[in-house]
Design a protein around this motif. Structure first.
Motif, PDB file in Angstrom:
ATOM      1  N   THR A  81      -0.629   2.223  -6.504  1.00 29.28           N
ATOM      2  CA  THR A  81      -0.364   3.289  -7.471  1.00 29.28           C
ATOM      3  C   THR A  81      -1.513   3.351  -8.472  1.00 29.28           C
ATOM      4  O   THR A  81      -1.990   2.320  -8.936  1.00 29.28           O
ATOM      5  CB  THR A  81       0.953   3.034  -8.224  1.00 29.28           C
ATOM      6  OG1 THR A  81       2.032   2.969  -7.286  1.00 29.28           O
ATOM      7  CG2 THR A  81       1.225   4.155  -9.232  1.00 29.28           C
ATOM      8  N   LYS A  84       0.864   7.758  -6.092  1.00 26.17           N
ATOM      9  CA  LYS A  84       1.454   6.689  -5.291  1.00 26.17           C
ATOM     10  C   LYS A  84       1.079   6.900  -3.838  1.00 26.17           C
ATOM     11  O   LYS A  84       1.250   7.995  -3.300  1.00 26.17           O
ATOM     12  CB  LYS A  84       2.973   6.684  -5.445  1.00 26.17           C
ATOM     13  CG  LYS A  84       3.682   5.589  -4.656  1.00 26.17           C
ATOM     14  CD  LYS A  84       5.188   5.676  -4.832  1.00 26.17           C
ATOM     15  CE  LYS A  84       5.914   4.614  -4.029  1.00 26.17           C
ATOM     16  NZ  LYS A  84       7.395   4.720  -4.179  1.00 26.17           N
ATOM     17  N   GLU A 104      12.562  22.554  -4.764  1.00 27.26           N
ATOM     18  CA  GLU A 104      11.599  21.969  -3.835  1.00 27.26           C
ATOM     19  C   GLU A 104      11.079  23.055  -2.904  1.00 27.26           C
ATOM     20  O   GLU A 104      11.851  23.750  -2.253  1.00 27.26           O
ATOM     21  CB  GLU A 104      12.220  20.849  -3.017  1.00 27.26           C
ATOM     22  CG  GLU A 104      11.214  20.190  -2.068  1.00 27.26           C
ATOM     23  CD  GLU A 104      11.839  19.144  -1.171  1.00 27.26           C
ATOM     24  OE1 GLU A 104      11.812  17.959  -1.562  1.00 27.26           O
ATOM     25  OE2 GLU A 104      12.375  19.518  -0.104  1.00 27.26           O
ATOM     26  N   ARG A 123       1.198   8.969   3.023  1.00 31.03           N
ATOM     27  CA  ARG A 123       1.771   9.963   2.111  1.00 31.03           C
ATOM     28  C   ARG A 123       1.233   9.723   0.709  1.00 31.03           C
ATOM     29  O   ARG A 123       1.168   8.578   0.243  1.00 31.03           O
ATOM     30  CB  ARG A 123       3.296   9.866   2.116  1.00 31.03           C
ATOM     31  CG  ARG A 123       3.946  10.464   3.349  1.00 31.03           C
ATOM     32  CD  ARG A 123       5.385  10.041   3.495  1.00 31.03           C
ATOM     33  NE  ARG A 123       5.468   8.707   4.100  1.00 31.03           N
ATOM     34  CZ  ARG A 123       6.617   8.094   4.382  1.00 31.03           C
ATOM     35  NH1 ARG A 123       7.753   8.680   4.108  1.00 31.03           N
ATOM     36  NH2 ARG A 123       6.613   6.913   4.933  1.00 31.03           N
ATOM     37  N   TYR A 124       0.873  10.793   0.039  1.00 30.58           N
ATOM     38  CA  TYR A 124       0.362  10.727  -1.321  1.00 30.58           C
ATOM     39  C   TYR A 124       1.323  11.495  -2.228  1.00 30.58           C
ATOM     40  O   TYR A 124       1.553  12.684  -2.021  1.00 30.58           O
ATOM     41  CB  TYR A 124      -1.031  11.351  -1.421  1.00 30.58           C
ATOM     42  CG  TYR A 124      -2.089  10.643  -0.608  1.00 30.58           C
ATOM     43  CD1 TYR A 124      -2.871   9.642  -1.176  1.00 30.58           C
ATOM     44  CD2 TYR A 124      -2.298  10.962   0.738  1.00 30.58           C
ATOM     45  CE1 TYR A 124      -3.843   8.987  -0.430  1.00 30.58           C
ATOM     46  CE2 TYR A 124      -3.263  10.314   1.487  1.00 30.58           C
ATOM     47  CZ  TYR A 124      -4.036   9.328   0.892  1.00 30.58           C
ATOM     48  OH  TYR A 124      -4.993   8.683   1.643  1.00 30.58           O
ATOM     49  N   THR A 125       1.882  10.812  -3.207  1.00 33.47           N
ATOM     50  CA  THR A 125       2.795  11.467  -4.138  1.00 33.47           C
ATOM     51  C   THR A 125       2.177  11.513  -5.526  1.00 33.47           C
ATOM     52  O   THR A 125       1.870  10.474  -6.120  1.00 33.47           O
ATOM     53  CB  THR A 125       4.141  10.723  -4.215  1.00 33.47           C
ATOM     54  OG1 THR A 125       4.727  10.668  -2.912  1.00 33.47           O
ATOM     55  CG2 THR A 125       5.093  11.441  -5.169  1.00 33.47           C
ATOM     56  N   TYR A 126       1.970  12.727  -6.024  1.00 31.63           N
ATOM     57  CA  TYR A 126       1.410  12.936  -7.344  1.00 31.63           C
ATOM     58  C   TYR A 126       2.538  13.350  -8.286  1.00 31.63           C
ATOM     59  O   TYR A 126       3.271  14.298  -8.003  1.00 31.63           O
ATOM     60  CB  TYR A 126       0.363  14.048  -7.317  1.00 31.63           C
ATOM     61  CG  TYR A 126      -0.750  13.840  -6.311  1.00 31.63           C
ATOM     62  CD1 TYR A 126      -1.904  13.161  -6.664  1.00 31.63           C
ATOM     63  CD2 TYR A 126      -0.639  14.336  -5.014  1.00 31.63           C
ATOM     64  CE1 TYR A 126      -2.927  12.974  -5.756  1.00 31.63           C
ATOM     65  CE2 TYR A 126      -1.656  14.151  -4.090  1.00 31.63           C
ATOM     66  CZ  TYR A 126      -2.798  13.472  -4.467  1.00 31.63           C
ATOM     67  OH  TYR A 126      -3.799  13.294  -3.560  1.00 31.63           O
ATOM     68  N   THR A 127       2.690  12.638  -9.389  1.00 35.91           N
ATOM     69  CA  THR A 127       3.751  12.930 -10.343  1.00 35.91           C
ATOM     70  C   THR A 127       3.152  13.184 -11.720  1.00 35.91           C
ATOM     71  O   THR A 127       2.386  12.354 -12.233  1.00 35.91           O
ATOM     72  CB  THR A 127       4.750  11.762 -10.439  1.00 35.91           C
ATOM     73  OG1 THR A 127       5.312  11.522  -9.148  1.00 35.91           O
ATOM     74  CG2 THR A 127       5.866  12.082 -11.418  1.00 35.91           C
ATOM     75  N   GLU A 154       1.596   5.685   0.122  1.00 35.22           N
ATOM     76  CA  GLU A 154       2.470   4.975   1.053  1.00 35.22           C
ATOM     77  C   GLU A 154       1.930   5.126   2.468  1.00 35.22           C
ATOM     78  O   GLU A 154       1.299   6.144   2.791  1.00 35.22           O
ATOM     79  CB  GLU A 154       3.886   5.545   0.997  1.00 35.22           C
ATOM     80  CG  GLU A 154       4.560   5.464  -0.349  1.00 35.22           C
ATOM     81  CD  GLU A 154       5.856   6.244  -0.378  1.00 35.22           C
ATOM     82  OE1 GLU A 154       6.919   5.615  -0.510  1.00 35.22           O
ATOM     83  OE2 GLU A 154       5.793   7.482  -0.239  1.00 35.22           O
ATOM     84  N   ASN A 163       6.132  17.205  -9.258  1.00 37.49           N
ATOM     85  CA  ASN A 163       5.730  16.296  -8.182  1.00 37.49           C
ATOM     86  C   ASN A 163       5.112  17.085  -7.036  1.00 37.49           C
ATOM     87  O   ASN A 163       5.526  18.217  -6.758  1.00 37.49           O
ATOM     88  CB  ASN A 163       6.935  15.527  -7.622  1.00 37.49           C
ATOM     89  CG  ASN A 163       7.505  14.537  -8.593  1.00 37.49           C
ATOM     90  OD1 ASN A 163       6.966  13.461  -8.794  1.00 37.49           O
ATOM     91  ND2 ASN A 163       8.627  14.897  -9.209  1.00 37.49           N
ATOM     92  N   THR A 164       4.151  16.462  -6.392  1.00 36.23           N
ATOM     93  CA  THR A 164       3.595  17.010  -5.159  1.00 36.23           C
ATOM     94  C   THR A 164       3.444  15.859  -4.173  1.00 36.23           C
ATOM     95  O   THR A 164       2.839  14.843  -4.486  1.00 36.23           O
ATOM     96  CB  THR A 164       2.225  17.662  -5.398  1.00 36.23           C
ATOM     97  OG1 THR A 164       2.359  18.730  -6.332  1.00 36.23           O
ATOM     98  CG2 THR A 164       1.657  18.205  -4.100  1.00 36.23           C
ATOM     99  N   LYS A 165       4.027  16.024  -2.975  1.00 39.44           N
ATOM    100  CA  LYS A 165       3.939  14.975  -1.956  1.00 39.44           C
ATOM    101  C   LYS A 165       3.209  15.526  -0.745  1.00 39.44           C
ATOM    102  O   LYS A 165       3.620  16.529  -0.166  1.00 39.44           O
ATOM    103  CB  LYS A 165       5.336  14.496  -1.560  1.00 39.44           C
ATOM    104  CG  LYS A 165       5.338  13.238  -0.703  1.00 39.44           C
ATOM    105  CD  LYS A 165       6.743  12.654  -0.597  1.00 39.44           C
ATOM    106  CE  LYS A 165       6.733  11.292   0.087  1.00 39.44           C
ATOM    107  NZ  LYS A 165       8.085  10.687   0.117  1.00 39.44           N
TER     108      LYS A 165
END
Length: 221
Positions: A67, A56, A148, A186-190, A58, A176-178
């Motif tokens: 996404t 994702k 976290e 911001r890049y969020t990997y889930t 943002e 998760n990794t943000k």
């Protein structure tokens, strides 16, 4: 034609570029190190891993920019990453980077002396020299309790300034990794699902041009 650049993938090949500086700019949290060490040790027990993930993106205002979904497969030193029509294959000796829209594949030699980051490294000891890290605490995500961990790069020239990693307390898996970019993005990997110790044939990690009619192969070895 030039191969288009791949989007950043699951904290996998681009986000944590490797370098050999020692961690001398501060002191890391011992509790955070214990968790990361346990994640690394658990991962090393798997013969194969296949993980599905979402990415994702943002902007600085928190607005979703898109996404994408993908799959990463690993077996020993071999790996394959697939996301949105783009693929990376490695049999441990060669690396093929395929761009579906251009129908091109770029072939390079894997050189361990360059400290190239592989997916396997991203689940193991990537943090030892590259980051300072601290435990922010635990929280609940759905039916999971996660720890976290906040990481800051030792090398301040990196394009990101902070990474948040969530670790499932029960399974010791990264969920998760943000990644916080200096641009504000911001890049969020889930990780949405993960299978371990399944049968992954070696052929899965080799680009077969016969399966891609009229593909242009650019050999840079």
């Amino acid at each position: 034609m030039m191969i288009k650049k791949l989007l950043p993938l699951i904290f996998l090949l681009t986000t944590f570029a490797s370098f050999s500086q020692s961690n001398s700019l501060g002191k890391s949290d011992a509790d955070a190190k214990t968790i990361l060490d346990n994640v690394s040790a658990k991962f090393k027990t798997y013969k194969t891993v296949e993980a599905h993930f979402t990415l994702k993106i943002e902007n600085s205002s928190g607005k979703a920019m898109g996404t994408k979904t993908g799959v990463v497969s690993m077996k020993g030193s071999q790996y394959r990453i697939s996301v949105s029509g783009q693929e990376i294959y490695s049999d441990g000796t060669n690396i093929w980077t395929y761009d579906k829209s251009a129908n091109e594949v770029q072939l390079t030699k894997f050189d361990p002396s360059t400290n190239t980051i592989t997916p396997q490294k991203m689940f193991t000891n990537f943090y030892d020299k590259d980051f300072l890290y601290k435990l922010n605490g635990e929280s609940k995500q759905g039916n999971k309790i996660v720890d976290e961990i906040e990481l800051t790069p030792v090398d301040k020239t990196k394009p990101f300034f902070k990474v948040l990693v969530d670790v499932d307390k029960k399974t010791l898996a990264i969920t998760n990794t943000k990644v916080f970019q200096k641009t504000g993005d911001r890049y969020t990997y889930t990780i949405t699902s993960m299978k371990t110790n399944t049968n992954l044939p070696d052929a899965l990690f080799v680009f077969n041009a016969k399966n891609y009619p009229k593909v242009e192969v650019i050999d840079l070895r």
